[in-house]
Design an enzyme around this catalytic site. Sequence first.
Site, PDB file in Angstrom:
ATOM      1  N   HIS A   1      10.817  57.991  15.047  1.00 37.81           N
ATOM      2  CA  HIS A   1      11.430  56.765  16.007  1.00 37.81           C
ATOM      3  C   HIS A   1       9.931  56.172  16.511  1.00 37.81           C
ATOM      4  O   HIS A   1       9.064  56.871  16.898  1.00 37.81           O
ATOM      5  CB  HIS A   1      12.087  57.507  16.798  1.00 37.81           C
ATOM      6  CG  HIS A   1      13.575  57.870  16.436  1.00 37.81           C
ATOM      7  ND1 HIS A   1      14.371  57.066  15.446  1.00 37.81           N
ATOM      8  CD2 HIS A   1      14.232  58.923  16.575  1.00 37.81           C
ATOM      9  CE1 HIS A   1      15.461  57.923  15.209  1.00 37.81           C
ATOM     10  NE2 HIS A   1      15.139  58.974  15.900  1.00 37.81           N
TER      11      HIS A   1
ATOM     12  N   GLU B   1      17.295  51.480  11.966  1.00 39.58           N
ATOM     13  CA  GLU B   1      18.183  51.277  13.220  1.00 39.58           C
ATOM     14  C   GLU B   1      17.301  50.210  14.328  1.00 39.58           C
ATOM     15  O   GLU B   1      15.991  50.370  14.310  1.00 39.58           O
ATOM     16  CB  GLU B   1      18.499  52.440  14.152  1.00 39.58           C
ATOM     17  CG  GLU B   1      19.453  53.460  13.579  1.00 39.58           C
ATOM     18  CD  GLU B   1      19.607  54.459  14.369  1.00 39.58           C
ATOM     19  OE1 GLU B   1      20.883  54.825  14.491  1.00 39.58           O
ATOM     20  OE2 GLU B   1      18.707  55.212  14.859  1.00 39.58           O
TER      21      GLU B   1
END
Length: 336
Positions: free
Chosen positions: A38, A107
């Site tokens: 991330h 995402e």
Amino acid sequence: MLRFGYKASAEQFSPTQLLALACAAEEAGFDSVFISDHFQPWKHTDGHAPFSLSWLGAAAARTDRIVLGTSVLTPTFRYHPAMVAQAFATLGVMFPDRFIVGVGTGESLNEVPATGIAWPEFRERFARLREAVDLMRALWTQERVTFDGQYYHTRNATLYDRPDVAPPVYVAAGGPLVARYAGYMGDGFICTSGKEPAFYDEKIIPNIEQGLSRREGATSGYGRMIEMKVSFDTDIKAAREATRHWAALALSAEEKHSVADPMEMEELARALPLERAAARWQVSADPEEHVEQVAAYIRRGFNHLVFHAPGPDQQRFLSLYAKEILPRLRRRFGAA
């Protein structure tokens, strides 16, 4: 062969804490450690987001046998896939046969803040992923790769340090279309636990099998990986309360689709009731009950279970699992 792994929660702990936990997982008898990739975590307060590729090298150097991988990395927006291929080639040369490249379509929370892009629709994200996987594999296995795709291009590109065997690519499958692709083109697939049985029995597993049926050659080594969201403790109340730390997992795809700010995601998660947060987790204080919860996924054919615990005391989780759960699972299912 049935494998049991540990999910190193990159959003929850610092890189040095995660490194100690990876070593502890190996000592506790886990077979693998996976870390998410991330740019930003799902929460702003006390959040973490270490660079997974740097961390993987450090973890490999500090451990001896565990398989390491990303669950998952998006090789399409923040990264050019050629750079991802170079990173895993280097890791593979230094630590042969110890890495799995877990990939997904991404995402907005991770890709938009770092790039400023307008978050594209699924069709483009999936097309980019397929193209990226093709390019990475070409670079791992060929010399002077000239690649002309819709999104990515190389000219006489060569990885001068390549492992003898290319790393396996596991594809995160959240729906039928990607599941078919993962079965046909992936070396394995990744999904998560805690969803309705029909999600696995009707959407994921049949489409994986459909994809596998299109392949040539044996598929016995295909990796069927699932991130098991488990909250196990000797105190059922503590096990249930621990799930609050990861309430964001209970948000629907619609609720979090366009959220690109950890502060906003944190607020959405904080507003969820405990019952909804806990619903995504296998919550138990009874070892036999918990083993039965896990067994339901093994019976579906999953052969690589990576356990993700939500609470802050991960050393306690590793100790409890090594004492109460892993031996029971191995006795019951004959795992290595």
